[in-house]
Write a protein that holds these residues in place. Sequence first.
Motif, short mmCIF file in Angstrom:
data_model
loop_
_atom_site.label_atom_id
_atom_site.label_comp_id
_atom_site.label_asym_id
_atom_site.label_seq_id
_atom_site.Cartn_x
_atom_site.Cartn_y
_atom_site.Cartn_z
N GLU A 100 0.84 -1.21 0.00
CA GLU A 100 0.00 0.00 0.00
C GLU A 100 0.87 1.26 0.00
O GLU A 100 0.61 2.20 -0.75
N ASN A 137 2.46 1.74 -3.41
CA ASN A 137 1.48 2.30 -4.35
C ASN A 137 1.27 3.79 -4.12
O ASN A 137 1.16 4.56 -5.08
N ASN A 138 1.21 4.21 -2.86
CA ASN A 138 1.06 5.64 -2.57
C ASN A 138 2.26 6.44 -3.05
O ASN A 138 2.10 7.53 -3.61
N SER A 151 1.82 9.13 -6.35
CA SER A 151 1.73 10.55 -6.00
C SER A 151 2.35 11.39 -7.10
O SER A 151 3.24 10.95 -7.82
N ARG A 179 5.60 6.71 6.12
CA ARG A 179 4.40 7.31 5.52
C ARG A 179 4.30 8.79 5.90
O ARG A 179 4.07 9.65 5.04
N TYR A 189 4.57 12.01 3.25
CA TYR A 189 3.49 13.00 3.05
C TYR A 189 3.93 14.41 3.44
O TYR A 189 3.57 15.37 2.76
#
Length: 158
Positions: free
Chosen positions: A78, A81-82, A86, A141, A145
């Motif tokens: 996951e 994939n992020n 992006s 994560r 971000y």
Amino acid sequence: MPRELTPIEQLQLLLPGYRGYKAKDLIRQDDFLVRRAVIDRLEQTIRIISEKESFIASTDPFSPQLKVMEFLISKIRELINNIMSSQGGGADIYARWKVTTEELDQIVNHDMKMIDIASQLVELAKNNRIEEFEPLLNDLRAVFYDRMKLFYPPELRK
């Protein structure tokens, strides 16, 4: 006495072709190199866990550790994939807004943190210490971000 390498110099040693966001048109290229390096390490982590999972499944197909490993692999996929999906390096927004030197320094520091965390995950997988993955995945994560926000004007960062 040798001096300590700056984060940009460290990244240049770790990532062939990395130029440190020096030119406007290279931001997307450097961003891609960093993300690709993190993804490569995460994929290596998955391969290591999968090999260990295969061994456990062949000796004890009902081991509760298998479920834990599958869950971790799912979380890593996951995150991959992020990172892959992006928008790269601010894309079109950067053409209308200038990233300051201070923000570039923050981006470089985030780059080093991301690569460091991804490398730690590889080592933990090799040493079969999967119980320590969760906080590192959460840190990776969060750093990713926070880093992506730096490519956008302050008024668009939320």
